[in-house]
Write a protein that holds these residues in place. Structure first.
Motif, PDB file in Angstrom:
ATOM      1  N   LEU A 257       0.836  -1.033   0.158  1.00 36.97           N
ATOM      2  CA  LEU A 257      -0.003   0.028  -0.112  1.00 36.97           C
ATOM      3  C   LEU A 257       1.014   1.361  -0.038  1.00 36.97           C
ATOM      4  N   VAL A 258       0.474   2.198  -0.745  1.00 37.89           N
ATOM      5  CA  VAL A 258       1.430   3.487  -1.115  1.00 37.89           C
ATOM      6  C   VAL A 258       0.359   4.598  -0.952  1.00 37.89           C
ATOM      7  N   THR A 259       0.496   5.436   0.173  1.00 35.86           N
ATOM      8  CA  THR A 259      -0.345   6.518  -0.068  1.00 35.86           C
ATOM      9  C   THR A 259       0.261   7.483  -0.896  1.00 35.86           C
ATOM     10  N   GLY A 260      -0.552   8.567  -1.238  1.00 32.17           N
ATOM     11  CA  GLY A 260      -0.130   9.738  -2.211  1.00 32.17           C
ATOM     12  C   GLY A 260       0.577   9.233  -3.561  1.00 32.17           C
TER      13      GLY A 260
ATOM     14  N   VAL B 125      -0.126  -4.045  -5.813  1.00 34.17           N
ATOM     15  CA  VAL B 125      -0.036  -2.571  -5.245  1.00 34.17           C
ATOM     16  C   VAL B 125      -1.236  -1.957  -5.236  1.00 34.17           C
ATOM     17  N   LEU B 126      -1.900  -1.373  -4.116  1.00 32.25           N
ATOM     18  CA  LEU B 126      -2.865  -0.442  -3.964  1.00 32.25           C
ATOM     19  C   LEU B 126      -2.395   0.928  -3.500  1.00 32.25           C
ATOM     20  N   THR B 127      -2.933   1.928  -4.415  1.00 32.38           N
ATOM     21  CA  THR B 127      -2.433   3.440  -4.075  1.00 32.38           C
ATOM     22  C   THR B 127      -3.449   4.132  -3.865  1.00 32.38           C
ATOM     23  N   ALA B 128      -3.491   5.110  -3.071  1.00 33.88           N
ATOM     24  CA  ALA B 128      -4.716   6.134  -2.610  1.00 33.88           C
ATOM     25  C   ALA B 128      -4.106   7.473  -2.642  1.00 33.88           C
TER      26      ALA B 128
ATOM     27  N   VAL C  34      -9.028   3.746   3.524  1.00 31.89           N
ATOM     28  CA  VAL C  34      -7.797   3.283   2.842  1.00 31.89           C
ATOM     29  C   VAL C  34      -7.601   1.758   3.405  1.00 31.89           C
ATOM     30  N   ALA C  35      -7.595   1.892   4.676  1.00 30.34           N
ATOM     31  CA  ALA C  35      -7.359   0.551   5.244  1.00 30.34           C
ATOM     32  C   ALA C  35      -8.502  -0.321   5.050  1.00 30.34           C
ATOM     33  N   GLU C  36      -9.618  -0.171   4.744  1.00 32.11           N
ATOM     34  CA  GLU C  36     -10.719  -1.028   4.274  1.00 32.11           C
ATOM     35  C   GLU C  36     -10.488  -1.332   2.636  1.00 32.11           C
TER      36      GLU C  36
ATOM     37  N   ALA D 241      -9.069  -5.163  -1.399  1.00 33.76           N
ATOM     38  CA  ALA D 241      -8.231  -5.291  -2.583  1.00 33.76           C
ATOM     39  C   ALA D 241      -7.108  -6.122  -2.542  1.00 33.76           C
ATOM     40  N   LEU D 242      -6.363  -6.365  -1.237  1.00 39.40           N
ATOM     41  CA  LEU D 242      -5.045  -7.096  -1.240  1.00 39.40           C
ATOM     42  C   LEU D 242      -5.290  -8.211  -0.371  1.00 39.40           C
ATOM     43  N   GLY D 243      -6.364  -8.148   0.680  1.00 39.53           N
ATOM     44  CA  GLY D 243      -6.482  -9.137   1.689  1.00 39.53           C
ATOM     45  C   GLY D 243      -5.448  -9.104   2.952  1.00 39.53           C
ATOM     46  N   GLY D 244      -4.931  -7.785   3.007  1.00 38.76           N
ATOM     47  CA  GLY D 244      -4.007  -7.270   4.043  1.00 38.76           C
ATOM     48  C   GLY D 244      -2.778  -6.726   3.326  1.00 38.76           C
ATOM     49  N   VAL D 245      -1.797  -6.199   4.320  1.00 37.41           N
ATOM     50  CA  VAL D 245      -0.751  -5.530   3.791  1.00 37.41           C
ATOM     51  C   VAL D 245       0.668  -6.210   4.185  1.00 37.41           C
ATOM     52  N   ASP D 246       1.459  -6.244   3.517  1.00 40.16           N
ATOM     53  CA  ASP D 246       2.884  -6.664   3.813  1.00 40.16           C
ATOM     54  C   ASP D 246       3.824  -5.604   3.888  1.00 40.16           C
TER      55      ASP D 246
END
Length: 256
Positions: A19-22, A42-45, A73-75, A80-85
């Motif tokens: 997950l990458v913000t911005g 990757v998910l970005t916000a 974003v957390a939801e 989308a990812l099933g969690g964040v590594d």
């Protein structure tokens, strides 16, 4: 499309959820592209989708300055990812003022929300999963300008100084659970946001405390210069690093 510069590392993030913000432009987009090129999902916000959101990344529209936006974003990361590594808190920014006294109260609060509390809140929602899995990496994107605390950007550098201090403390908290927390502090980098900020700055009176000369290495940073540092700290190559702040500024700012 950007790919990692060392072919042996092309797939080093295969199977990792990032997950990458911005991440819609500038440094954030470069970070997203490099993770994608290294095999990550990757998910970005960002506050709005732009044409510069890297192709292949999932996207969520949210304002991380707010608790509601952080929760969204957390939801989205869970959905989308099933969690964040790997979590990269990159969202940030500021606009300059003539001097410290010209910075209004609402700007101080906005800077704390965007450049500090957004990371604190998102970490609080996503690092418990890393802790349970006893694996994960968090990278906070700060600024190399913290030691100078220039009056025109005092609200920004104060918030980023808090982020750096918090990052070190969180690293100690999570280290026993196999979760690493580090920071990357960019110097002047050639991005649309950075250029807009510099134009605002030059329109102010003298005395902002900023130097517009090139860094000692003779050029502004490129977004990929910062992305390289972020991916290094998130990778297994940095498995013995936590609680660190990696300054990437071409020698622009003093260290310490």
């Amino acid at each position: 499309m950007t790919t990692p510069r060392n072919d042996s590392r092309v797939r080093e993030f295969t199977g990792k959820r990032v997950l990458v913000t911005g991440g819609s432009r500038g440094i954030g987009a470069a970070i997203v592209r490099q993770f994608l090129g290294s095999g990550a999902e990757v998910l970005t916000a960002a506050r709005s989708r732009t044409s510069t959101v890297p192709e292949g990344a999932a996207f969520v529209e949210a304002d991380v300055r707010t608790r509601v936006g952080v929760k969204a974003v957390a939801e989205a990361a869970q959905e989308a990812l099933g969690g964040v590594d790997v979590l990269v808190n990159n969202a940030g920014g500021a606009r300059p003022f003539k001097n410290a006294w010209a910075i209004p109260d609402e700007e101080w609060q906005d800077q704390l929300d965007l450049n500090y509390l957004a990371s604190v809140r998102l970490d609080a929602l996503l690092t418990p999963g890393m802790r349970e899995r006893r694996s994960g990496a968090v990278v906070h994107v700060s600024t190399a300008a913290v030691p100078t605390s220039a009056p025109a950007f005092l609200h920004y550098t104060a918030a980023k100084a808090a982020l750096q201090n918090y990052s070190r403390g969180l690293a100690l908290e999570l280290a026993p659970f196999g979760v690493r927390v580090n920071a990357v502090s960019p110097g002047r980098t050639a991005t649309p946001g950075g250029e807009a900020t510099r134009k605002q700055q030059t329109s102010l009176d003298e005395g902002t405390g900023q130097d517009d000369t090139a860094p000692p290495l003779g050029r502004d940073g490129r977004p990929d210069d910062i992305a390289d540092a972020v991916l290094f700290l998130a990778s297994d190559r940095a498995s013995w690093l936590t609680g660190r702040n990696l300054t990437v500024d071409g020698g622009e700012f003093p260290v310490g």
